[in-house]
Design a protein around this motif. Sequence first.
Motif: not given
Length: 70
Positions: A32-36, A38-41
């Motif tokens: 929810x906070x960083x995307x499904x 994504x590289x950050x999650x």
Amino acid sequence: MKWFDNISLALVIIGAVNWLLIGIFRFDLVAFLFGNLTWLSRIIYTLVGLCGLYAISFFGRIRNASDTQV
């Protein structure tokens, strides 16, 4: 190394809360906070997992600390 233990424990707790939210509400806070995925999650998931593996060493240290107190 005490600071690393504290950071690791904090990340393990964050991961546990995330799994609690997934289990009860089907809500993935990291996604929810960083995307499904994504590289950050993915980095966050990896760090939480590595800290979880590192936290296994806490058991040995707890046992050693209780042996020296007796």
